[in-house]
Design an enzyme around this catalytic site. Sequence first.
Site, PDB file in Angstrom:
ATOM      1  N   LYS A 188      -8.925  -0.236  -6.243  1.00 11.27           N
ATOM      2  CA  LYS A 188      -9.073   0.350  -4.776  1.00 11.27           C
ATOM      3  C   LYS A 188     -10.404   1.038  -4.607  1.00 11.27           C
ATOM      4  O   LYS A 188     -10.667   1.917  -5.386  1.00 11.27           O
ATOM      5  CB  LYS A 188      -7.735   1.301  -4.603  1.00 11.27           C
ATOM      6  CG  LYS A 188      -7.903   2.212  -3.363  1.00 11.27           C
ATOM      7  CD  LYS A 188      -7.703   1.394  -1.997  1.00 11.27           C
ATOM      8  CE  LYS A 188      -8.044   1.978  -0.653  1.00 11.27           C
ATOM      9  NZ  LYS A 188      -6.768   2.868  -0.385  1.00 11.27           N
ATOM     10  N   ASP A 217       1.135   2.436   3.539  1.00 14.43           N
ATOM     11  CA  ASP A 217       0.445   3.629   3.392  1.00 14.43           C
ATOM     12  C   ASP A 217       1.247   4.600   3.546  1.00 14.43           C
ATOM     13  O   ASP A 217       0.973   5.901   3.950  1.00 14.43           O
ATOM     14  CB  ASP A 217      -0.847   3.674   4.313  1.00 14.43           C
ATOM     15  CG  ASP A 217      -1.392   4.700   4.045  1.00 14.43           C
ATOM     16  OD1 ASP A 217      -1.778   5.333   2.903  1.00 14.43           O
ATOM     17  OD2 ASP A 217      -2.622   5.112   4.846  1.00 14.43           O
ATOM     18  N   ARG A 272       2.186   9.386  -5.804  1.00 15.44           N
ATOM     19  CA  ARG A 272       1.917  11.041  -6.206  1.00 15.44           C
ATOM     20  C   ARG A 272       2.605  11.163  -7.813  1.00 15.44           C
ATOM     21  O   ARG A 272       2.591  10.014  -8.235  1.00 15.44           O
ATOM     22  CB  ARG A 272       2.653  11.909  -5.329  1.00 15.44           C
ATOM     23  CG  ARG A 272       2.365  11.672  -3.897  1.00 15.44           C
ATOM     24  CD  ARG A 272       0.741  11.803  -3.498  1.00 15.44           C
ATOM     25  NE  ARG A 272       0.940  11.712  -2.221  1.00 15.44           N
ATOM     26  CZ  ARG A 272      -0.228  11.588  -1.347  1.00 15.44           C
ATOM     27  NH1 ARG A 272      -1.115  10.849  -2.036  1.00 15.44           N
ATOM     28  NH2 ARG A 272      -0.358  11.675  -0.097  1.00 15.44           N
ATOM     29  N   HIS A 283      -4.862  -0.716   5.730  1.00 10.70           N
ATOM     30  CA  HIS A 283      -4.361  -0.183   7.052  1.00 10.70           C
ATOM     31  C   HIS A 283      -5.193  -0.299   8.273  1.00 10.70           C
ATOM     32  O   HIS A 283      -5.954   0.623   8.649  1.00 10.70           O
ATOM     33  CB  HIS A 283      -4.075   1.336   6.514  1.00 10.70           C
ATOM     34  CG  HIS A 283      -4.902   2.140   5.678  1.00 10.70           C
ATOM     35  ND1 HIS A 283      -6.313   2.017   5.910  1.00 10.70           N
ATOM     36  CD2 HIS A 283      -4.825   2.747   4.662  1.00 10.70           C
ATOM     37  CE1 HIS A 283      -7.186   2.858   5.134  1.00 10.70           C
ATOM     38  NE2 HIS A 283      -6.091   3.272   4.295  1.00 10.70           N
ATOM     39  N   HIS A 328       3.295  14.391   1.770  1.00 12.98           N
ATOM     40  CA  HIS A 328       2.698  15.747   1.381  1.00 12.98           C
ATOM     41  C   HIS A 328       3.724  16.694   1.616  1.00 12.98           C
ATOM     42  O   HIS A 328       4.490  16.289   2.397  1.00 12.98           O
ATOM     43  CB  HIS A 328       1.348  16.033   2.380  1.00 12.98           C
ATOM     44  CG  HIS A 328       0.365  15.277   2.226  1.00 12.98           C
ATOM     45  ND1 HIS A 328      -0.628  15.462   1.180  1.00 12.98           N
ATOM     46  CD2 HIS A 328      -0.212  13.748   2.842  1.00 12.98           C
ATOM     47  CE1 HIS A 328      -1.753  14.325   1.483  1.00 12.98           C
ATOM     48  NE2 HIS A 328      -1.351  13.469   2.205  1.00 12.98           N
ATOM     49  N   HIS A 358       0.850  -1.405   0.016  1.00 13.23           N
ATOM     50  CA  HIS A 358      -0.024   0.172   0.027  1.00 13.23           C
ATOM     51  C   HIS A 358       0.970   1.246   0.010  1.00 13.23           C
ATOM     52  O   HIS A 358       1.386   1.767   0.906  1.00 13.23           O
ATOM     53  CB  HIS A 358      -0.935  -0.180   1.391  1.00 13.23           C
ATOM     54  CG  HIS A 358      -1.763   1.186   1.183  1.00 13.23           C
ATOM     55  ND1 HIS A 358      -3.097   0.905   1.656  1.00 13.23           N
ATOM     56  CD2 HIS A 358      -1.705   2.385   1.042  1.00 13.23           C
ATOM     57  CE1 HIS A 358      -3.867   2.354   1.499  1.00 13.23           C
ATOM     58  NE2 HIS A 358      -2.898   3.231   1.275  1.00 13.23           N
ATOM     59  N   ALA A 365      -3.921  14.842   5.542  1.00 19.78           N
ATOM     60  CA  ALA A 365      -3.591  13.471   6.296  1.00 19.78           C
ATOM     61  C   ALA A 365      -2.551  12.636   5.523  1.00 19.78           C
ATOM     62  O   ALA A 365      -2.646  12.447   4.408  1.00 19.78           O
ATOM     63  CB  ALA A 365      -5.007  12.803   6.385  1.00 19.78           C
ATOM     64  N   ASN A 380      -4.935   7.296  -6.121  1.00 19.33           N
ATOM     65  CA  ASN A 380      -5.520   8.547  -5.823  1.00 19.33           C
ATOM     66  C   ASN A 380      -4.962   9.796  -6.192  1.00 19.33           C
ATOM     67  O   ASN A 380      -4.577  10.636  -5.336  1.00 19.33           O
ATOM     68  CB  ASN A 380      -6.309   8.357  -4.323  1.00 19.33           C
ATOM     69  CG  ASN A 380      -4.739   8.386  -3.397  1.00 19.33           C
ATOM     70  OD1 ASN A 380      -3.825   8.035  -3.662  1.00 19.33           O
ATOM     71  ND2 ASN A 380      -5.178   9.161  -2.174  1.00 19.33           N
ATOM     72  N   HIS A 418     -10.709   1.282   1.560  1.00 15.17           N
ATOM     73  CA  HIS A 418     -10.436   2.063   2.730  1.00 15.17           C
ATOM     74  C   HIS A 418     -11.741   2.073   3.323  1.00 15.17           C
ATOM     75  O   HIS A 418     -12.729   2.867   3.131  1.00 15.17           O
ATOM     76  CB  HIS A 418     -10.255   3.502   1.984  1.00 15.17           C
ATOM     77  CG  HIS A 418      -9.728   4.764   3.176  1.00 15.17           C
ATOM     78  ND1 HIS A 418      -8.463   5.146   3.360  1.00 15.17           N
ATOM     79  CD2 HIS A 418     -10.264   5.042   4.241  1.00 15.17           C
ATOM     80  CE1 HIS A 418      -8.293   5.981   4.446  1.00 15.17           C
ATOM     81  NE2 HIS A 418      -9.594   5.827   5.025  1.00 15.17           N
ATOM     82  N   HIS A 440       1.580   5.150  -1.738  1.00 23.21           N
ATOM     83  CA  HIS A 440       1.444   6.494  -2.413  1.00 23.21           C
ATOM     84  C   HIS A 440       2.568   7.091  -3.173  1.00 23.21           C
ATOM     85  O   HIS A 440       3.478   7.710  -2.183  1.00 23.21           O
ATOM     86  CB  HIS A 440       0.525   7.546  -1.506  1.00 23.21           C
ATOM     87  CG  HIS A 440      -0.577   7.042  -1.167  1.00 23.21           C
ATOM     88  ND1 HIS A 440      -2.038   7.183  -1.614  1.00 23.21           N
ATOM     89  CD2 HIS A 440      -1.005   6.281   0.152  1.00 23.21           C
ATOM     90  CE1 HIS A 440      -2.739   6.611  -0.876  1.00 23.21           C
ATOM     91  NE2 HIS A 440      -2.244   6.101   0.176  1.00 23.21           N
TER      92      HIS A 440
HETATM   93  C1  NCD Z   1      -3.462   8.784   2.001  1.00 16.27           C
HETATM   94  C2  NCD Z   1      -3.210  10.005   1.165  1.00 16.27           C
HETATM   95  O1  NCD Z   1      -2.573  11.014   1.681  1.00 16.27           O
HETATM   96  O2  NCD Z   1      -3.072   9.731  -0.234  1.00 16.27           O
HETATM   97  N1  NCD Z   1      -3.754   9.517   3.480  1.00 16.27           N
HETATM   98  C3  NCD Z   1      -3.695   8.917   4.744  1.00 16.27           C
HETATM   99  O3  NCD Z   1      -3.868   9.551   5.627  1.00 16.27           O
HETATM  100  N2  NCD Z   1      -3.444   7.536   4.630  1.00 16.27           N
HETATM  101  C4  NCD Z   1      -4.845   8.552   1.606  1.00 16.27           C
HETATM  102  C5  NCD Z   1      -5.078   7.056   2.434  1.00 16.27           C
HETATM  103  O4  NCD Z   1      -4.803   6.081   2.331  1.00 16.27           O
HETATM  104  O5  NCD Z   1      -6.303   7.352   3.123  1.00 16.27           O
HETATM  105 ZN    ZN Z   2      -3.222   5.092   1.695  1.00 13.30          ZN
END
Ligand code: NCD
Ligand code: ZN
Length: 348
Positions: free
Chosen positions: A99, A244, A20, A172, A248, A16, A260, A44, A138, A18
């Site tokens: 997802k 996860d 970007r 998660h 950011h 899992h 988040a 996402n 999720h 991200h």
């Molecule tokens: C994730 C994100 O920033 O894309 N944020 C998070 O708090 N985990 C999205 C997600 O997996 O919920």
């Molecule tokens: Zn995530």
Amino acid sequence: MNNKNSFIIDSPLDMHLHLRDDDMLKLVAPLTSKYFSAALVMPNIIPPITTKEALLSYKQRIKEACKNDSFSPQLTIFFQTDYSYEFLKDIKDEIIAVKLYPFGVTTNSETGVASMDVDILRPVLESMEKLEIPLCVHGETKGFIMDREKEFLPIYESLAINFPKLKIIMEHISSEESITLLEKYDNLYATITVHHLMLTLDDVLGGMLNPHTFCKPVVKKPTDKEALRKLALCAHEKVMFGSDSAPHQKEAKECHDGAAGVFTSPIALQVLTQLFEENGKLENLNAFVSLNAQKIYNLIPTKKQIELIKEDFRVPQSYQYKNEEVVPLFAEQTLSWSIKSVKDKDDY
Ligand code: NCD
Ligand code: ZN
């Protein structure tokens, strides 16, 4: 060779992640691709991945960002209720899973599903069942922050019952109650992050507010953390590591409406090794970060091996590329394990 000061992980997998896009992708992708053999990449981004064209182009950008690393990005698409059987059949070989985000529950989920009614989801889920495409979820409602995952459990349960041949991954998991449900249905599986194994709500707002530990689902009580640790440390065959890791921009975290997501890619393997060692469970680490996921997702392991040694690793204050700056979890703290080398199995 594994002894008390050195540990080898075979073909580490992050199920899992991200990554970007654009400069952020260029910054964070190598921090995973250097050490992991593969990762399940979340869809996402903006706009979310919903077409084959967008998927293939994103895959290409990821590969370019990973340069020459031996790393296999496993892509996913963003669940939409109007995906046809033909569309899913056509895209099946390019994806590892679909997802599902309920509308508005987390970062970039504004095009998520508006209703979790089984009958609304049925056509797509039946197609996925037939095509043997796993569903990642999720699992949160829009209720009170600490109860969102718990409130979603009846939805997981109805999905598990209505689609018995569908592999459903509870992403998660963060609470004790989720573990009970996970064990009740054969077709439920789960990922666990580093931060849910290491943190409680006290680490977010028990002292000074720490935005770098804020994520969805929010980290919870000590009893939840302990229950998750127990599950991960015994490498329960239905759970796998999914970081996860959700980078950011520093300014998007350190502000009045902070995003988040906890960024853990560059520290995950070191922290996990430390945790498993301190609990006398190093022998289960390979199952948690690789073998279980290989079985659940039918992945072929690679020869990539990561050697960790018991040597201090000072976590950088931040990672930067051009205008992007990301602060990792445990920034400026010292971990007791570091990564010594990356090799192919045959080289040892
Ligand atoms: C994730 C994100 O920033 O894309 N944020 C998070 O708090 N985990 C999205 C997600 O997996 O919920
Ligand atoms: Zn995530």
